[in-house]
Design a protein around this motif. Structure first.
Motif, PDB file in Angstrom:
ATOM      1  N   PRO A   7       0.840  -1.198   0.000  1.00 42.39           N
ATOM      2  CA  PRO A   7       0.000   0.000   0.000  1.00 42.39           C
ATOM      3  C   PRO A   7       0.879   1.253   0.000  1.00 42.39           C
ATOM      4  N   PRO A   8       0.431   2.331  -0.630  1.00 41.36           N
ATOM      5  CA  PRO A   8       1.252   3.529  -0.739  1.00 41.36           C
ATOM      6  C   PRO A   8       1.647   4.137   0.600  1.00 41.36           C
ATOM      7  N   ALA A   9       0.836   3.954   1.604  1.00 37.17           N
ATOM      8  CA  ALA A   9       1.147   4.456   2.947  1.00 37.17           C
ATOM      9  C   ALA A   9       0.554   3.476   3.948  1.00 37.17           C
ATOM     10  N   ALA A  10       1.083   3.461   5.144  1.00 31.05           N
ATOM     11  CA  ALA A  10       0.533   2.602   6.186  1.00 31.05           C
ATOM     12  C   ALA A  10      -0.840   3.148   6.562  1.00 31.05           C
ATOM     13  N   PRO A  11      -1.896   2.451   6.186  1.00 25.49           N
ATOM     14  CA  PRO A  11      -3.242   2.995   6.347  1.00 25.49           C
ATOM     15  C   PRO A  11      -3.830   2.778   7.735  1.00 25.49           C
ATOM     16  N   GLU A  12      -4.808   3.584   8.042  1.00 25.10           N
ATOM     17  CA  GLU A  12      -5.702   3.321   9.161  1.00 25.10           C
ATOM     18  C   GLU A  12      -6.974   2.778   8.547  1.00 25.10           C
ATOM     19  N   LEU A  13      -7.425   1.650   9.042  1.00 23.06           N
ATOM     20  CA  LEU A  13      -8.636   1.023   8.554  1.00 23.06           C
ATOM     21  C   LEU A  13      -9.704   1.148   9.625  1.00 23.06           C
ATOM     22  N   THR A  14     -10.889   1.550   9.247  1.00 26.64           N
ATOM     23  CA  THR A  14     -11.966   1.705  10.226  1.00 26.64           C
ATOM     24  C   THR A  14     -13.135   0.795   9.869  1.00 26.64           C
ATOM     25  N   THR A  15     -13.821   0.336  10.905  1.00 30.43           N
ATOM     26  CA  THR A  15     -15.013  -0.489  10.725  1.00 30.43           C
ATOM     27  C   THR A  15     -15.706  -0.668  12.064  1.00 30.43           C
ATOM     28  N   HIS A  16     -17.002  -0.555  12.097  1.00 31.92           N
ATOM     29  CA  HIS A  16     -17.811  -0.879  13.279  1.00 31.92           C
ATOM     30  C   HIS A  16     -17.227  -0.363  14.591  1.00 31.92           C
ATOM     31  N   THR A  73       6.365  -8.305   3.950  1.00 30.17           N
ATOM     32  CA  THR A  73       6.219  -9.719   4.294  1.00 30.17           C
ATOM     33  C   THR A  73       5.119  -9.964   5.318  1.00 30.17           C
ATOM     34  N   GLN A  74       4.717  -8.918   6.004  1.00 29.39           N
ATOM     35  CA  GLN A  74       3.679  -9.030   7.029  1.00 29.39           C
ATOM     36  C   GLN A  74       3.072  -7.649   7.220  1.00 29.39           C
ATOM     37  N   PHE A  75       1.755  -7.616   7.390  1.00 25.49           N
ATOM     38  CA  PHE A  75       1.055  -6.356   7.635  1.00 25.49           C
ATOM     39  C   PHE A  75       0.271  -6.517   8.939  1.00 25.49           C
ATOM     40  N   ALA A  76       0.864  -6.071  10.043  1.00 26.02           N
ATOM     41  CA  ALA A  76       0.272  -6.248  11.367  1.00 26.02           C
ATOM     42  C   ALA A  76      -0.355  -4.942  11.843  1.00 26.02           C
ATOM     43  N   VAL A 118     -15.372  -8.142  17.981  1.00 25.47           N
ATOM     44  CA  VAL A 118     -14.173  -7.386  17.594  1.00 25.47           C
ATOM     45  C   VAL A 118     -13.354  -8.160  16.569  1.00 25.47           C
ATOM     46  N   ALA A 119     -13.089  -9.429  16.830  1.00 23.74           N
ATOM     47  CA  ALA A 119     -12.249 -10.217  15.918  1.00 23.74           C
ATOM     48  C   ALA A 119     -12.900 -10.373  14.554  1.00 23.74           C
ATOM     49  N   VAL A 120     -14.198 -10.618  14.523  1.00 27.75           N
ATOM     50  CA  VAL A 120     -14.895 -10.787  13.244  1.00 27.75           C
ATOM     51  C   VAL A 120     -14.821  -9.502  12.422  1.00 27.75           C
ATOM     52  N   ALA A 121     -15.159  -8.377  13.033  1.00 31.92           N
ATOM     53  CA  ALA A 121     -15.139  -7.105  12.306  1.00 31.92           C
ATOM     54  C   ALA A 121     -13.731  -6.771  11.817  1.00 31.92           C
ATOM     55  N   ALA A 122     -12.749  -6.972  12.677  1.00 29.09           N
ATOM     56  CA  ALA A 122     -11.362  -6.671  12.295  1.00 29.09           C
ATOM     57  C   ALA A 122     -10.883  -7.598  11.181  1.00 29.09           C
ATOM     58  N   ALA A 123     -11.208  -8.893  11.283  1.00 25.61           N
ATOM     59  CA  ALA A 123     -10.766  -9.850  10.266  1.00 25.61           C
ATOM     60  C   ALA A 123     -11.385  -9.546   8.907  1.00 25.61           C
ATOM     61  N   ILE A 124     -12.662  -9.215   8.880  1.00 24.82           N
ATOM     62  CA  ILE A 124     -13.310  -8.879   7.609  1.00 24.82           C
ATOM     63  C   ILE A 124     -12.674  -7.628   7.017  1.00 24.82           C
ATOM     64  N   ARG A 125     -12.456  -6.616   7.845  1.00 23.70           N
ATOM     65  CA  ARG A 125     -11.854  -5.374   7.323  1.00 23.70           C
ATOM     66  C   ARG A 125     -10.442  -5.625   6.813  1.00 23.70           C
ATOM     67  N   LEU A 126      -9.688  -6.432   7.527  1.00 26.69           N
ATOM     68  CA  LEU A 126      -8.325  -6.730   7.118  1.00 26.69           C
ATOM     69  C   LEU A 126      -8.304  -7.574   5.845  1.00 26.69           C
ATOM     70  N   ALA A 127      -9.242  -8.499   5.702  1.00 24.07           N
ATOM     71  CA  ALA A 127      -9.322  -9.281   4.467  1.00 24.07           C
ATOM     72  C   ALA A 127      -9.626  -8.369   3.284  1.00 24.07           C
ATOM     73  N   ARG A 128     -10.534  -7.417   3.463  1.00 22.49           N
ATOM     74  CA  ARG A 128     -10.818  -6.449   2.374  1.00 22.49           C
ATOM     75  C   ARG A 128      -9.556  -5.671   2.004  1.00 22.49           C
ATOM     76  N   PHE A 129      -8.810  -5.253   2.996  1.00 23.24           N
ATOM     77  CA  PHE A 129      -7.533  -4.566   2.764  1.00 23.24           C
ATOM     78  C   PHE A 129      -6.609  -5.467   1.936  1.00 23.24           C
ATOM     79  N   GLY A 130      -6.507  -6.736   2.315  1.00 21.60           N
ATOM     80  CA  GLY A 130      -5.638  -7.660   1.600  1.00 21.60           C
ATOM     81  C   GLY A 130      -6.042  -7.840   0.151  1.00 21.60           C
ATOM     82  N   PHE A 131      -7.328  -7.989  -0.087  1.00 20.28           N
ATOM     83  CA  PHE A 131      -7.801  -8.189  -1.455  1.00 20.28           C
ATOM     84  C   PHE A 131      -7.736  -6.903  -2.285  1.00 20.28           C
TER      85      PHE A 131
END
Length: 189
Positions: A7-16, A73-76, A118-131
């Protein structure tokens, strides 16, 4: 050729009501506290979460995450309450496989905020980021078979159970079987 895009910059991802953002040096105390609170629940499944986990471990983890981000190699991400800024846990994409455009998705939530979605919302948002931002075509969630909470989280994201993979994980100096779930972009539509 590098099919996984940085990604061009280290993003902040928001959801729920959550804010997922890359770890910062200033997060070490909050991480140390969250791990300390979660030894009984998270430590059962993740060997790094143990009674001896010190602030220096949190500092080292954050440094590792920042270096891994720079190397693609990893996006934490730390998972924070968007209103209060309290650290709720962590989620990340790891084991990035550039040629196959895949990665693993992992997550944990501090004990006081478990069973709140929390885990479900974060995982879905992170998967969208990955795709959408990293160009991934497949994301796996790999968990110990008897970790029912993590398996439910995987299912609630829309991930499909694919197999029990023999000796897929290494924990406490032994090879263990793992439940493998997978997400593809269509699963989130």
């Amino acid at each position: 050729m590098n099919p996984i895009q940085l990604p061009p910059a280290a993003p902040e991802l928001t959801t729920h009501g959550l804010c997922l953002r890359p770890w910062q040096d200033s997060d070490a105390d909050a991480l140390h506290e969250a791990v300390g609170e979660s030894i009984a629940s998270v430590g059962r499944w993740l060997p790094w979460c143990h009674a001896g986990y010190g602030r220096e471990d949190a500092v080292a983890w954050i440094a590792h995450c920042r270096a891994s981000w720079a190397a693609s190699t990893q996006f934490a991400f730390g998972i924070f309450d968007a209103a209060s800024g309290v650290l709720l846990g962590s989620a990340g994409l790891s084991e990035c496989n550039r040629p196959q455009r895949g990665a693993n998705l992992g997550y944990w939530v501090r004990e006081s905020r478990q069973r709140q979605g929390v885990a479900v919302a974060a995982a879905i948002r992170l998967a969208r980021f990955g795709f959408e931002q990293c160009g991934l075509i497949r994301i796996e969630i790999v968990v110990l078979p008897d970790n029912r909470a993590s398996r439910r989280t995987a299912e609630k994201t829309g991930a499909k159970f694919e197999s029990i993979a023999r000796q897929r994980l290494w924990k406490n100096e032994q090879a263990l079987d793992a439940a493998v779930y997978a997400l593809i972009p269509d699963d989130l539509r």
